[in-house]
Design a protein around this motif. Structure first.
Motif, mmCIF file in Angstrom:
data_model
loop_
_atom_site.group_PDB
_atom_site.id
_atom_site.type_symbol
_atom_site.label_atom_id
_atom_site.label_comp_id
_atom_site.label_asym_id
_atom_site.label_seq_id
_atom_site.Cartn_x
_atom_site.Cartn_y
_atom_site.Cartn_z
ATOM 1 N N SER A 166 7.958 0.262 9.544
ATOM 2 C CA SER A 166 7.876 0.501 10.996
ATOM 3 C C SER A 166 8.180 -0.818 11.690
ATOM 4 O O SER A 166 7.365 -1.735 11.645
ATOM 5 N N ASP A 172 9.685 -7.748 -4.923
ATOM 6 C CA ASP A 172 8.597 -8.066 -3.988
ATOM 7 C C ASP A 172 8.222 -9.521 -4.212
ATOM 8 O O ASP A 172 8.388 -10.035 -5.315
ATOM 9 N N LYS A 221 0.549 -4.088 15.856
ATOM 10 C CA LYS A 221 1.944 -4.450 15.548
ATOM 11 C C LYS A 221 2.910 -3.412 16.138
ATOM 12 O O LYS A 221 3.900 -3.759 16.789
ATOM 13 N N ILE A 266 0.835 -1.211 0.000
ATOM 14 C CA ILE A 266 0.000 0.000 0.000
ATOM 15 C C ILE A 266 0.869 1.260 0.000
ATOM 16 O O ILE A 266 0.591 2.223 -0.716
ATOM 17 N N MET A 267 1.941 1.224 0.792
ATOM 18 C CA MET A 267 2.810 2.400 0.928
ATOM 19 C C MET A 267 3.953 2.388 -0.090
ATOM 20 O O MET A 267 4.264 3.410 -0.712
ATOM 21 N N PRO A 310 6.360 -5.179 6.019
ATOM 22 C CA PRO A 310 5.409 -5.117 7.139
ATOM 23 C C PRO A 310 6.035 -4.912 8.517
ATOM 24 O O PRO A 310 5.621 -4.038 9.278
HETATM 25 N N1 LIG Z 1 -0.501 1.620 5.515
HETATM 26 C C1 LIG Z 1 -0.323 2.710 6.246
HETATM 27 O O1 LIG Z 1 -1.225 3.557 6.388
HETATM 28 C C2 LIG Z 1 1.014 2.963 6.914
HETATM 29 C C3 LIG Z 1 1.286 4.252 7.424
HETATM 30 C C4 LIG Z 1 2.518 4.486 8.021
HETATM 31 C C5 LIG Z 1 3.450 3.451 8.139
HETATM 32 N N2 LIG Z 1 3.142 2.206 7.652
HETATM 33 C C6 LIG Z 1 4.149 1.135 7.801
HETATM 34 O O2 LIG Z 1 4.765 0.926 6.532
HETATM 35 C C7 LIG Z 1 5.108 -0.458 6.391
HETATM 36 C C8 LIG Z 1 4.487 -1.006 5.114
HETATM 37 O O3 LIG Z 1 3.078 -0.875 5.214
HETATM 38 P P1 LIG Z 1 2.084 -1.245 3.999
HETATM 39 O O4 LIG Z 1 0.741 -0.794 4.448
HETATM 40 O O5 LIG Z 1 2.646 -0.782 2.707
HETATM 41 O O6 LIG Z 1 2.167 -2.859 4.076
HETATM 42 P P2 LIG Z 1 1.712 -3.897 2.948
HETATM 43 O O7 LIG Z 1 1.447 -5.166 3.679
HETATM 44 O O8 LIG Z 1 0.652 -3.319 2.083
HETATM 45 O O9 LIG Z 1 3.025 -4.060 2.031
HETATM 46 C C9 LIG Z 1 4.145 -4.847 2.361
HETATM 47 C C10 LIG Z 1 4.770 -5.362 1.073
HETATM 48 O O10 LIG Z 1 5.936 -6.127 1.410
HETATM 49 C C11 LIG Z 1 5.965 -7.292 0.597
HETATM 50 N N3 LIG Z 1 6.770 -8.320 1.263
HETATM 51 C C12 LIG Z 1 6.507 -8.967 2.413
HETATM 52 N N4 LIG Z 1 7.495 -9.829 2.713
HETATM 53 C C13 LIG Z 1 8.402 -9.730 1.714
HETATM 54 C C14 LIG Z 1 9.652 -10.359 1.456
HETATM 55 N N5 LIG Z 1 10.155 -11.276 2.293
HETATM 56 N N6 LIG Z 1 10.320 -10.017 0.336
HETATM 57 C C15 LIG Z 1 9.823 -9.078 -0.519
HETATM 58 N N7 LIG Z 1 8.653 -8.444 -0.320
HETATM 59 C C16 LIG Z 1 7.961 -8.772 0.782
HETATM 60 C C17 LIG Z 1 4.501 -7.683 0.456
HETATM 61 O O11 LIG Z 1 4.299 -8.553 -0.648
HETATM 62 C C18 LIG Z 1 3.865 -6.312 0.274
HETATM 63 O O12 LIG Z 1 3.818 -5.926 -1.094
HETATM 64 C C19 LIG Z 1 4.610 -1.169 7.672
HETATM 65 O O13 LIG Z 1 5.674 -1.309 8.564
HETATM 66 C C20 LIG Z 1 3.562 -0.209 8.210
HETATM 67 O O14 LIG Z 1 3.413 -0.291 9.619
HETATM 68 C C21 LIG Z 1 1.954 1.947 7.025
#
Ligand SMILES: NC(=O)c1ccc[n+]([C@@H]2O[C@H](COP(=O)([O-])OP(=O)(O)OC[C@H]3O[C@@H](n4cnc5c(N)ncnc54)[C@H](O)[C@@H]3O)[C@@H](O)[C@H]2O)c1
Length: 299
Positions: free
Chosen positions: A97, A31, A240, A11-12, A67
């Motif tokens: 994070s 990814d 988390k 998502i981010m 994640p």
């Molecule tokens: N979504 C939000 O609003 C938000 C806001 C601020 C901070 N964050 C932080 O940002 C981080 C990412 O959040 P997100 O919402 O994008 O998460 P998400 O789950 O949407 O994305 C994570 C990505 O990592 C990939 N991934 C997982 N394991 C992997 C691996 N071993 N190798 C390669 N790719 C891998 C997944 O396929 C996925 O595309 C988190 O730590 C979250 O806490 C999120």
């Protein structure tokens, strides 16, 4: 311009990587989700099969947006991890994070290879990621920070070096503690008002400009009155982050009773099926606890 590695296109990460491409950088992405990789390839990115290959193909910087700590450990130090392909002088910018304890361990491992890690978690959700207006809080060496600053500024509106390795993650955890406690306080106060026979919205209007006023009150109280709990920031992500608070607080022997209470409420909400709702759904917790409705009846 330097070719940037980017691992974690969720998502981010997806919009953040796209902003780097828009700014003119060559980007090599990785990814486990091939659909996300294809989406970025369609925007002009190159792809790599593993984190090790990403490090080999990248210039100075490899950004990770994953994640939590286990995924960052896997990508950095696992089989085919970054450490297998990293060169001296490269900088891993971990924008996930995660636990500051994990950040410090991984930075130490990278330093054995002459590389290093900046921990650079963000505040602001998908919309700010798309706009490139995230708040980015950074831990690591001042020299690496200055090198990375131009890239970080393509993804964030504010970019702040807070201290040494782990300081960015600690700052993010402080943010999450204050936000979680603040939203609970809003929900508790509004449920109390309702139970005591006073309309919560009138209370909100009366107190919002005083000392009880906050961004959390402004954002979350109206959502509670409208019963609007679409995310936003999801309960499961906040749980988390609070686990990482508790892990770190134990490691430094800091008592955090309010964070402990908030995670209990959030776990209860998740168990009721609200884990992908906004963290403002602490309002739902207090509704159930007190058998009151914060949601206003539509006239
Ligand atoms: N979504 C939000 O609003 C938000 C806001 C601020 C901070 N964050 C932080 O940002 C981080 C990412 O959040 P997100 O919402 O994008 O998460 P998400 O789950 O949407 O994305 C994570 C990505 O990592 C990939 N991934 C997982 N394991 C992997 C691996 N071993 N190798 C390669 N790719 C891998 C997944 O396929 C996925 O595309 C988190 O730590 C979250 O806490 C999120």
């Amino acid at each position: 311009m330097d070719k940037i590695g980017f691992i974690g296109l969720g998502i981010m990460g997806r919009p953040m990587a796209k902003n780097l491409i828009k700014a003119g950088y060559a980007v090599v992405v990785c990814d486990v989700n091939q659909q996300a990789v294809e989406e970025l390839r369609a925007c002009g990115a190159e792809s790599a099969a593993t984190p090790a290959e990403t490090a080999e193909k990248a210039g100075t910087f490899i950004v990770t947006m994953l994640p939590n700590s286990p995924q960052v450990r896997e990508v950095t130090a696992g089989e085919n991890g970054l450490l297998k392909g990293i060169r001296a002088g490269q900088i891993v910018v971990d924008m996930s994070s995660i636990s500051p304890i994990a950040s410090r361990e991984l930075d130490a491992l990278l330093r054995e290879k002459g590389a290093e890690m900046l921990d650079a978690p963000v505040s602001g959700g998908q919309e700010k990621a798309e706009q490139g207006t995230l708040a980015i809080m950074v831990g690591g060496s001042a020299a690496a920070f200055e090198k990375a600053r131009p890239i970080l500024e393509k993804m964030g509106a504010t970019v702040t070096l807070v201290g040494e390795s782990g300081a960015g993650q600690i700052t993010k955890l402080v943010n999450q503690m204050i936000v979680g406690i603040n939203i609970s306080a809003v929900a508790e106060g509004m449920a109390f008002a309702k139970k005591a026979g006073v309309e919560p919205r009138r209370v909100f209007e009366a107190i919002r400009k005083g000392l009880a006023g906050s961004q959390c009150l402004e954002d979350k109280a109206p959502r509670m009155f409208e019963g609007r709990y679409d995310p936003g920031f999801r309960i499961n992500l906040h749980i988390k982050d609070l686990w990482n608070v508790l892990e770190t607080s134990r490691a430094v022997s800091c008592s955090v009773p309010l964070s402990g209470q908030v995670i209990e409420m959030m776990i209860a909400l998740a168990n009721e099926g609200h884990e992908t709702k906004d963290h403002g759904s602490l309002g739902l917790y207090y509704e159930k606890l007190n058998n009151v409705a914060l949601k206003e009846i539509q006239k």
